[in-house]
Design a protein around this motif. Structure first.
Motif, PDB file in Angstrom:
ATOM      1  N   GLN A  95       0.816  -1.208   0.000  1.00  0.00           N
ATOM      2  CA  GLN A  95       0.000   0.000   0.000  1.00  0.00           C
ATOM      3  C   GLN A  95       0.855   1.266   0.000  1.00  0.00           C
ATOM      4  N   GLU A  96       1.961   1.232   0.748  1.00  0.00           N
ATOM      5  CA  GLU A  96       2.768   2.465   0.874  1.00  0.00           C
ATOM      6  C   GLU A  96       3.308   2.904  -0.487  1.00  0.00           C
ATOM      7  N   TYR A  97       3.618   1.943  -1.383  1.00  0.00           N
ATOM      8  CA  TYR A  97       4.147   2.326  -2.702  1.00  0.00           C
ATOM      9  C   TYR A  97       3.028   2.760  -3.637  1.00  0.00           C
ATOM     10  N   LYS A  98       1.846   2.194  -3.444  1.00  0.00           N
ATOM     11  CA  LYS A  98       0.693   2.670  -4.250  1.00  0.00           C
ATOM     12  C   LYS A  98       0.330   4.091  -3.825  1.00  0.00           C
ATOM     13  N   LEU A  99       0.413   4.327  -2.543  1.00  0.00           N
ATOM     14  CA  LEU A  99       0.171   5.675  -2.024  1.00  0.00           C
ATOM     15  C   LEU A  99       1.220   6.649  -2.576  1.00  0.00           C
ATOM     16  N   TYR A 100       2.461   6.175  -2.615  1.00  0.00           N
ATOM     17  CA  TYR A 100       3.556   6.990  -3.162  1.00  0.00           C
ATOM     18  C   TYR A 100       3.233   7.379  -4.612  1.00  0.00           C
ATOM     19  N   CYS A 101       2.744   6.407  -5.370  1.00  0.00           N
ATOM     20  CA  CYS A 101       2.382   6.675  -6.777  1.00  0.00           C
ATOM     21  C   CYS A 101       1.297   7.756  -6.835  1.00  0.00           C
ATOM     22  N   LYS A 102       0.299   7.621  -5.983  1.00  0.00           N
ATOM     23  CA  LYS A 102      -0.801   8.594  -6.005  1.00  0.00           C
ATOM     24  C   LYS A 102      -0.278   9.979  -5.647  1.00  0.00           C
ATOM     25  N   GLU A 103       0.552  10.038  -4.628  1.00  0.00           N
ATOM     26  CA  GLU A 103       1.081  11.345  -4.188  1.00  0.00           C
ATOM     27  C   GLU A 103       1.954  12.002  -5.255  1.00  0.00           C
ATOM     28  N   HIS A 104       2.565  11.182  -6.099  1.00  0.00           N
ATOM     29  CA  HIS A 104       3.479  11.726  -7.117  1.00  0.00           C
ATOM     30  C   HIS A 104       2.878  11.656  -8.521  1.00  0.00           C
ATOM     31  N   ASN A 105       1.549  11.483  -8.580  1.00  0.00           N
ATOM     32  CA  ASN A 105       0.843  11.451  -9.883  1.00  0.00           C
ATOM     33  C   ASN A 105       1.430  10.426 -10.851  1.00  0.00           C
ATOM     34  N   ILE A 106       1.814   9.274 -10.314  1.00  0.00           N
ATOM     35  CA  ILE A 106       2.318   8.199 -11.172  1.00  0.00           C
ATOM     36  C   ILE A 106       1.139   7.284 -11.513  1.00  0.00           C
ATOM     37  N   ASN A 107       0.904   7.093 -12.813  1.00  0.00           N
ATOM     38  CA  ASN A 107      -0.178   6.197 -13.235  1.00  0.00           C
ATOM     39  C   ASN A 107       0.207   4.755 -12.954  1.00  0.00           C
ATOM     40  N   PHE A 108      -0.746   3.986 -12.434  1.00  0.00           N
ATOM     41  CA  PHE A 108      -0.486   2.547 -12.311  1.00  0.00           C
ATOM     42  C   PHE A 108      -1.786   1.767 -12.428  1.00  0.00           C
ATOM     43  N   LYS A 109      -1.630   0.527 -12.931  1.00  0.00           N
ATOM     44  CA  LYS A 109      -2.750  -0.411 -13.005  1.00  0.00           C
ATOM     45  C   LYS A 109      -2.282  -1.705 -12.366  1.00  0.00           C
ATOM     46  N   GLU A 110      -3.241  -2.437 -11.781  1.00  0.00           N
ATOM     47  CA  GLU A 110      -2.887  -3.715 -11.155  1.00  0.00           C
ATOM     48  C   GLU A 110      -3.530  -4.867 -11.918  1.00  0.00           C
ATOM     49  N   HIS A 111      -2.782  -5.952 -12.063  1.00  0.00           N
ATOM     50  CA  HIS A 111      -3.281  -7.154 -12.744  1.00  0.00           C
ATOM     51  C   HIS A 111      -2.895  -8.379 -11.911  1.00  0.00           C
ATOM     52  N   THR A 112      -3.697  -9.418 -12.056  1.00  0.00           N
ATOM     53  CA  THR A 112      -3.261 -10.710 -11.510  1.00  0.00           C
ATOM     54  C   THR A 112      -2.974 -11.693 -12.648  1.00  0.00           C
ATOM     55  N   LYS A 113      -3.531 -11.387 -13.840  1.00  0.00           N
ATOM     56  CA  LYS A 113      -3.315 -12.259 -15.004  1.00  0.00           C
ATOM     57  C   LYS A 113      -1.985 -11.893 -15.667  1.00  0.00           C
ATOM     58  N   PHE A 114      -1.255 -12.896 -16.135  1.00  0.00           N
ATOM     59  CA  PHE A 114       0.023 -12.657 -16.805  1.00  0.00           C
ATOM     60  C   PHE A 114       0.040 -13.488 -18.084  1.00  0.00           C
ATOM     61  N   ASP A 115      -0.238 -12.818 -19.222  1.00  0.00           N
ATOM     62  CA  ASP A 115      -0.235 -13.531 -20.501  1.00  0.00           C
ATOM     63  C   ASP A 115       0.193 -12.579 -21.618  1.00  0.00           C
ATOM     64  N   ALA A 116       0.216 -13.088 -22.845  1.00  0.00           N
ATOM     65  CA  ALA A 116       0.725 -12.320 -23.990  1.00  0.00           C
ATOM     66  C   ALA A 116      -0.068 -11.036 -24.211  1.00  0.00           C
ATOM     67  N   ASN A 117      -1.363 -11.068 -23.957  1.00  0.00           N
ATOM     68  CA  ASN A 117      -2.179  -9.876 -24.193  1.00  0.00           C
ATOM     69  C   ASN A 117      -1.919  -8.792 -23.154  1.00  0.00           C
ATOM     70  N   VAL A 118      -1.775  -9.217 -21.916  1.00  0.00           N
ATOM     71  CA  VAL A 118      -1.569  -8.231 -20.828  1.00  0.00           C
ATOM     72  C   VAL A 118      -0.284  -7.438 -21.058  1.00  0.00           C
ATOM     73  N   ILE A 119       0.756  -8.106 -21.570  1.00  0.00           N
ATOM     74  CA  ILE A 119       2.064  -7.439 -21.681  1.00  0.00           C
ATOM     75  C   ILE A 119       2.327  -6.849 -23.072  1.00  0.00           C
ATOM     76  N   ALA A 120       1.320  -6.881 -23.945  1.00  0.00           N
ATOM     77  CA  ALA A 120       1.530  -6.469 -25.339  1.00  0.00           C
ATOM     78  C   ALA A 120       1.964  -5.008 -25.464  1.00  0.00           C
ATOM     79  N   ASP A 121       1.593  -4.185 -24.510  1.00  0.00           N
ATOM     80  CA  ASP A 121       1.866  -2.756 -24.587  1.00  0.00           C
ATOM     81  C   ASP A 121       3.146  -2.356 -23.844  1.00  0.00           C
ATOM     82  N   ALA A 122       3.884  -3.337 -23.339  1.00  0.00           N
ATOM     83  CA  ALA A 122       5.044  -3.025 -22.483  1.00  0.00           C
ATOM     84  C   ALA A 122       6.219  -2.491 -23.293  1.00  0.00           C
ATOM     85  N   ASP A 123       6.890  -1.460 -22.732  1.00  0.00           N
ATOM     86  CA  ASP A 123       8.219  -1.070 -23.229  1.00  0.00           C
ATOM     87  C   ASP A 123       9.286  -1.817 -22.443  1.00  0.00           C
ATOM     88  N   ILE A 124       9.012  -1.972 -21.149  1.00  0.00           N
ATOM     89  CA  ILE A 124       9.918  -2.724 -20.266  1.00  0.00           C
ATOM     90  C   ILE A 124       9.081  -3.750 -19.503  1.00  0.00           C
TER      91      ILE A 124
END
Ligand code: CP
Length: 315
Positions: free
Chosen positions: A190-219
């Protein structure tokens, strides 16, 4: 010469980070020098390490310094009851700088408060790994041509993985979008998600890990499930193989997507991925040498100009 500690990445400004990356770039051009000739570097590892310890030692050696230290605290007087404070004060008598890894969160910060010489945090518990973070930034910038506006997918043990915690903090300057892929037992704290919110860092959470989920990744930043941090080994057994990257999962990946991993790996990246052009983790570890040459130089008070004008280069 202004000396510095290197204990957390969170305190460094965007300008300081870019400056350190520029230093690392100079060291990649010319890694062998005598810039630190006459200096003694201590590496104190209270926890196991291959890459961090050996690349810090290599960085010191390639810059002409001499190295002392231990890779197993059992061979030190810690086993006789010596406190961390006394150990740090003793080693400060012998060395010009100390790189240390410790299993207790905040140990490096504490050491920096008592030591008369600069302290470099080589990892403190599940907390921070700032030198890994600098080499990660260097690797991202080198492969993507920029640090700005990237989609960064963090996969695996986001609870105990200190490298991902450091990366979030460092990337706050560069408008990333993070995707956290973890089972609920290993979710980003939670503390790092809060950190993201405080610093306007966009984030999404997933539990699924497959080819479609990571298709948009740069890293795609894979992590090991950190067995040594679990108090309940049954829980480790339940989650240890939860995500495994296989080569077929890269079918939809962006052409320039790079797979990173701080290493060591256990099961989370199949060995045939090593042959894939997206795999970058071996080169990533090599970049650790240049980043750690930059860290030692910066902490001992050398500037980018000193490095650019250095006449001690050995071709
Ligand atoms: N990346 C990393 O910290 O590896 P070691 O534990 O081998 O130092």
């Amino acid at each position: 010469m202004e000396k510095h500690n290197f204990v957390t990445i969170a305190d460094l400004s965007k300008e300081q980070l870019l400056y350190l990356l520029e230093m690392a770039r100079e060291f990649e051009k010319h890694p062998n020098r005598e810039l630190l000739k006459g200096k003694v570097v201590a590496t104190l590892f209270f926890e196991p390490s291959t890459r961090t310890q050996l690349s810090f030692q290599t960085a010191a050696n390639r810059l002409g310094a001499r190295v002392i230290g231990f890779s197993d605290a059992k061979t030190s007087s810690t086993t006789k009851g010596e406190t961390l404070k006394d150990t740090i004060l003793m080693v400060s008598n012998y060395a010009d700088i100390i790189a240390m890894r410790h299993y207790i969160e905040g140990a490096a910060l504490y050491a920096s408060e008592v030591a008369p010489v600069p302290i470099v945090n080589a990892g403190d518990g599940a907390h921070m790994h700032p030198s890994q973070c600098l080499l990660d930034l260097y690797s991202i910038q080198k492969t993507q041509g920029t640090l700005e506006n990237l989609n960064i997918y963090l996969v695996g043990d986001l609870k105990y993985g200190r490298t991902v915690h450091s990366l979030i903090m460092a990337m706050r300057h560069f408008n990333p979008t993070f995707h956290f892929i973890a089972p609920k037992e290993l979710a980003m704290p939670q503390e790092y998600k809060l950190y993201c919110k405080e610093h306007n860092i966009n984030f999404k959470e997933h539990t699924k890990f497959d080819a479609n989920v990571i298709a948009d990744a740069d890293i795609l930043y894979m992590t090991r499930v950190q067995k040594e941090r679990f108090s309940d080994l049954m829980e480790y057994e339940r989650v240890k193989n939860v995500y495994r990257l296989t080569r077929d999962m890269l079918c939809n990946a962006k052409e320039n997507m790079k797979i990173m991993h701080p290493l060591p790996r256990v099961n989370e990246i199949a060995y045939d991925v090593d042959e894939d052009p997206h795999a970058y983790y071996i080169q990533q570890a090599k970049n650790g040498l240049f980043a750690r040459e930059a860290i030692f130089s910066y902490c001992l008070g050398y500037t980018l100009d000193d490095i650019r004008n250095d006449k001690t280069i050995i071709e």
